[in-house]
Motif scaffolding. Structure first.
Motif, PDB file in Angstrom:
ATOM      1  N   PRO A 221      40.585  85.342   6.955  1.00 49.00           N
ATOM      2  CA  PRO A 221      41.377  85.166   5.133  1.00 49.00           C
ATOM      3  C   PRO A 221      41.462  84.083   5.842  1.00 49.00           C
ATOM      4  N   GLY A 222      42.669  83.801   6.690  1.00 48.46           N
ATOM      5  CA  GLY A 222      43.570  82.473   6.380  1.00 48.46           C
ATOM      6  C   GLY A 222      42.914  80.714   6.899  1.00 48.46           C
ATOM      7  N   GLY A 223      42.279  82.151   6.915  1.00 50.54           N
ATOM      8  CA  GLY A 223      40.763  80.574   7.241  1.00 50.54           C
ATOM      9  C   GLY A 223      41.078  79.164   5.760  1.00 50.54           C
ATOM     10  N   LEU A 224      41.261  80.353   4.318  1.00 46.17           N
ATOM     11  CA  LEU A 224      40.586  79.887   3.534  1.00 46.17           C
ATOM     12  C   LEU A 224      41.606  78.471   3.051  1.00 46.17           C
ATOM     13  N   PHE A 225      42.568  79.033   3.464  1.00 50.18           N
ATOM     14  CA  PHE A 225      44.107  77.824   3.719  1.00 50.18           C
ATOM     15  C   PHE A 225      43.053  75.947   4.363  1.00 50.18           C
ATOM     16  N   ASP A 226      43.262  76.610   5.959  1.00 51.33           N
ATOM     17  CA  ASP A 226      42.488  75.521   6.373  1.00 51.33           C
ATOM     18  C   ASP A 226      40.962  74.108   5.486  1.00 51.33           C
ATOM     19  N   VAL A 227      40.342  74.856   4.464  1.00 56.56           N
ATOM     20  CA  VAL A 227      38.955  74.384   3.750  1.00 56.56           C
ATOM     21  C   VAL A 227      39.619  74.149   2.123  1.00 56.56           C
ATOM     22  N   GLN A 228      41.214  74.634   1.546  1.00 60.27           N
ATOM     23  CA  GLN A 228      40.927  74.525   0.274  1.00 60.27           C
ATOM     24  C   GLN A 228      42.508  73.966   0.010  1.00 60.27           C
ATOM     25  N   ALA A 229      43.274  74.206   1.292  1.00 61.94           N
ATOM     26  CA  ALA A 229      44.677  72.926   1.181  1.00 61.94           C
ATOM     27  C   ALA A 229      44.679  71.531   1.069  1.00 61.94           C
ATOM     28  N   GLY A 230      45.494  71.113   0.418  1.00 59.03           N
ATOM     29  CA  GLY A 230      45.500  69.044   0.667  1.00 59.03           C
ATOM     30  C   GLY A 230      47.021  69.596  -0.828  1.00 59.03           C
ATOM     31  N   PRO A 231      47.200  68.339  -0.992  1.00 56.63           N
ATOM     32  CA  PRO A 231      48.354  68.449  -2.047  1.00 56.63           C
ATOM     33  C   PRO A 231      48.679  68.878  -2.688  1.00 56.63           C
ATOM     34  N   ALA A 232      47.074  69.863  -3.250  1.00 57.15           N
ATOM     35  CA  ALA A 232      47.206  70.473  -4.397  1.00 57.15           C
ATOM     36  C   ALA A 232      45.792  71.130  -4.499  1.00 57.15           C
ATOM     37  N   VAL A 233      45.895  71.709  -4.838  1.00 59.57           N
ATOM     38  CA  VAL A 233      44.914  72.602  -4.931  1.00 59.57           C
ATOM     39  C   VAL A 233      44.433  73.886  -6.573  1.00 59.57           C
ATOM     40  N   GLY A 234      42.950  73.319  -6.745  1.00 61.64           N
ATOM     41  CA  GLY A 234      43.451  74.184  -8.124  1.00 61.64           C
ATOM     42  C   GLY A 234      43.077  75.821  -8.082  1.00 61.64           C
ATOM     43  N   ALA A 235      43.845  76.539  -9.076  1.00 60.52           N
ATOM     44  CA  ALA A 235      43.194  78.085  -8.797  1.00 60.52           C
ATOM     45  C   ALA A 235      42.179  78.231  -8.631  1.00 60.52           C
ATOM     46  N   HIS A 236      40.847  77.565  -9.807  1.00 53.19           N
ATOM     47  CA  HIS A 236      39.910  77.807 -10.043  1.00 53.19           C
ATOM     48  C   HIS A 236      38.976  77.906  -8.988  1.00 53.19           C
ATOM     49  N   ASP A 237      39.087  77.096  -7.987  1.00 52.83           N
ATOM     50  CA  ASP A 237      38.698  76.256  -7.161  1.00 52.83           C
ATOM     51  C   ASP A 237      38.708  77.294  -5.851  1.00 52.83           C
ATOM     52  N   ILE A 238      40.498  78.097  -5.725  1.00 53.55           N
ATOM     53  CA  ILE A 238      40.708  78.984  -4.578  1.00 53.55           C
ATOM     54  C   ILE A 238      39.757  80.580  -4.888  1.00 53.55           C
ATOM     55  N   LEU A 239      39.607  80.467  -6.489  1.00 54.20           N
ATOM     56  CA  LEU A 239      38.586  82.249  -6.767  1.00 54.20           C
ATOM     57  C   LEU A 239      37.350  82.087  -7.158  1.00 54.20           C
ATOM     58  N   VAL A 240      36.277  80.525  -7.262  1.00 51.07           N
ATOM     59  CA  VAL A 240      35.262  79.877  -6.758  1.00 51.07           C
ATOM     60  C   VAL A 240      35.116  79.850  -5.158  1.00 51.07           C
ATOM     61  N   ARG A 241      35.777  79.769  -4.615  1.00 48.71           N
ATOM     62  CA  ARG A 241      35.370  79.509  -2.629  1.00 48.71           C
ATOM     63  C   ARG A 241      35.000  81.400  -2.033  1.00 48.71           C
ATOM     64  N   LEU A 242      36.353  82.118  -2.781  1.00 46.62           N
ATOM     65  CA  LEU A 242      36.242  83.850  -2.620  1.00 46.62           C
ATOM     66  C   LEU A 242      34.971  84.383  -2.635  1.00 46.62           C
ATOM     67  N   LEU A 243      34.748  83.653  -4.676  1.00 47.23           N
ATOM     68  CA  LEU A 243      33.616  84.728  -4.978  1.00 47.23           C
ATOM     69  C   LEU A 243      32.379  83.811  -4.201  1.00 47.23           C
ATOM     70  N   ASP A 244      32.237  82.904  -3.380  1.00 54.21           N
ATOM     71  CA  ASP A 244      30.655  82.454  -2.461  1.00 54.21           C
ATOM     72  C   ASP A 244      31.586  82.468  -1.681  1.00 54.21           C
ATOM     73  N   THR A 245      32.363  82.961  -1.037  1.00 58.78           N
ATOM     74  CA  THR A 245      31.959  82.999   0.516  1.00 58.78           C
ATOM     75  C   THR A 245      32.395  85.051   0.414  1.00 58.78           C
ATOM     76  N   LEU A 246      32.894  85.520   0.042  1.00 57.13           N
ATOM     77  CA  LEU A 246      33.405  87.156  -0.323  1.00 57.13           C
ATOM     78  C   LEU A 246      32.431  88.390  -1.157  1.00 57.13           C
TER      79      LEU A 246
END
Length: 413
Positions: A221-246
């Motif tokens: 699951p920690g792979g999410l950090f590598d595909v989402q991390a940057g100087p900033a990330v939107g909370a909604h972007d994290i949610l959509v990534r979770l929904l798209d993958t899980l």
């Protein structure tokens, strides 16, 4: 009403699913059902807006009691890791101290994901006795502490040399006996939905293994950090990534064009376009998970933006608060004596009204505490907050039990 069995093109299905994975769809549809209930058109509920003030007073009082300095953290799984006044998060970070920031974040995301997925109603008779302290924890705190210990003991890792991780190989081999031992479950300590939780972990393992481009070769699951991390990330972007993958891990028959919808349910009055018509999305556990990933990202130096794009959580503590303070009333009091399914229109509407009314309640709570939305985002209102207030009233009125009986396999509530 449109359902997942209706015929449409693959493109139509994809568009509908994309709509239903957005929190603005949750809010818009929940707000519609609230307006409808306020107009007296609900079969199930009456809304008493005059009671919102009393509910806000109670939530503010609970918040001041729990956080006298009004420095309120996010509502997240990390609070449960602090149960009993023990700072297990610092303990974990000390164990991970030799790793770089990204590796620490991956490990903490691993823990948060598996722990949140195991966080659904445990039932009134289950508890976890922490070996080192002898303290007994129940409900969400018990599930949190039990899953924390299982994680640090390497229960979710297939590599004995790397115990503090979660990987697909181990998850796909979890069985009832192993999880039962980790959670001290048995005939004298029954855990509601144990088998459902095991199957959920197995499906999680399969989903992680099938997407190495996101979760890496080990399926972490920690792979999410590598595909989402940057100087900033939107909370909604994290949610959509979770929904798209899980989304495929949720055991529900709800789908559009064969695409699983997860925590999204039919309601005949819900508006929408195309194949999304008649569907009320919630994504409660996915949003709870998103709230629980905010801190691992921030601890690694990533700024998380747009916190209030997420919604309040439609579960029985927040929903119970609204019933117990009279903001919501049952049209038929006998409904409280029935056992309902999560798919029933009654439950779908209760959850939708909970989402909409939490948005109405939040600014009233902020006003009473003298804080604005920047100082007290919804994630902190929930923590301060509505969830704890709902639990307090449940304890006072029903020995901690929810106001309504919902039949669940342990993967929604």
């Amino acid at each position: 009403m449109t359902t997942g069995t209706d015929i449409g093109t693959d493109a139509d299905s994809a568009v509908a699913v994309r709509i239903l994975r957005r929190t603005d769809a949750i809010r818009d549809r929940a707000d519609y059902l609230l307006r409808r209930a306020r107009a007296g058109e609900s079969r199930w509920f009456v809304v008493d807006d005059d009671s919102l003030a009393g509910a806000a007073d109670f939530v503010a009082d609970v918040t001041r009691t729990r956080y006298p300095d009004l420095v309120i953290p996010y509502h997240s799984r990390w609070r449960h890791f602090e149960a009993g006044g023990i700072d297990r998060t610092t303990d974990l970070r000390a164990r991970l101290a030799t790793l770089d920031a990204a590796a620490q974040a991956r490990s903490m995301i691993d823990l948060a994901v598996v722990s949140v997925l195991l966080d659904a109603g445990a039932g009134p008779d289950w508890g976890y006795v922490e070996p080192a302290t002898g303290q007994r924890f129940t409900r969400s705190e018990g599930l949190g502490v039990a899953s924390w210990h299982a994680f640090v003991d390497g229960a979710f890792s297939s590599d004995p040399a790397q115990p503090w991780q979660v990987d697909a190989e181990r998850l796909r081999s979890v069985d009832d006996a192993a999880l039962g031992r980790a959670f001290q479950a048995g005939p004298g300590n029954p855990l509601v939905g144990l088998s459902g939780r095991v199957q959920l972990l197995r499906r999680l393992g399969a989903a992680l293994a099938s997407q190495p481009e996101v979760f890496g070769p080990q399926g972490r699951p920690g792979g999410l950090f590598d595909v989402q991390a940057g100087p900033a990330v939107g909370a909604h972007d994290i949610l959509v990534r979770l929904l798209d993958t899980l989304s495929g891990v949720w055991l529900a028959d709800n789908d559009i064009g064969g695409i699983p919808l997860g925590d999204c349910w039919p309601h005949p009055a819900v508006p929408g376009v195309g194949l999304s018509l008649g569907w009320m999305p919630f994504h409660k556990l996915s949003q709870w998970l998103t709230y629980s990933l905010l801190e691992p990202f921030e601890w690694a130096g990533v700024t998380v933006t747009g916190l209030d794009a997420l919604t309040g959580l439609p579960e029985y503590r927040n929903g119970g608060l609204l019933l117990d303070t009279g903001v919501l009333r049952l049209r038929d009091p006998a409904a409280s004596g029935r056992t309902w399914s999560v798919a029933d229109e009654f439950v779908v509407e209760w959850r939708a009204l909970t989402v909409a009314l939490l948005d109405a309640l939040a600014p009233l709570v902020r006003a009473r505490l003298g804080l604005d939305s920047q100082a007290l985002p919804l994630a902190c209102v929930l923590e301060g907050g509505t969830w704890a207030a709902g639990r307090t009233l449940a304890q006072q009125l029903r020995a901690g039990n929810p106001p309504l009986s919902i039949s669940s396999d342990g993967t929604v509530f």
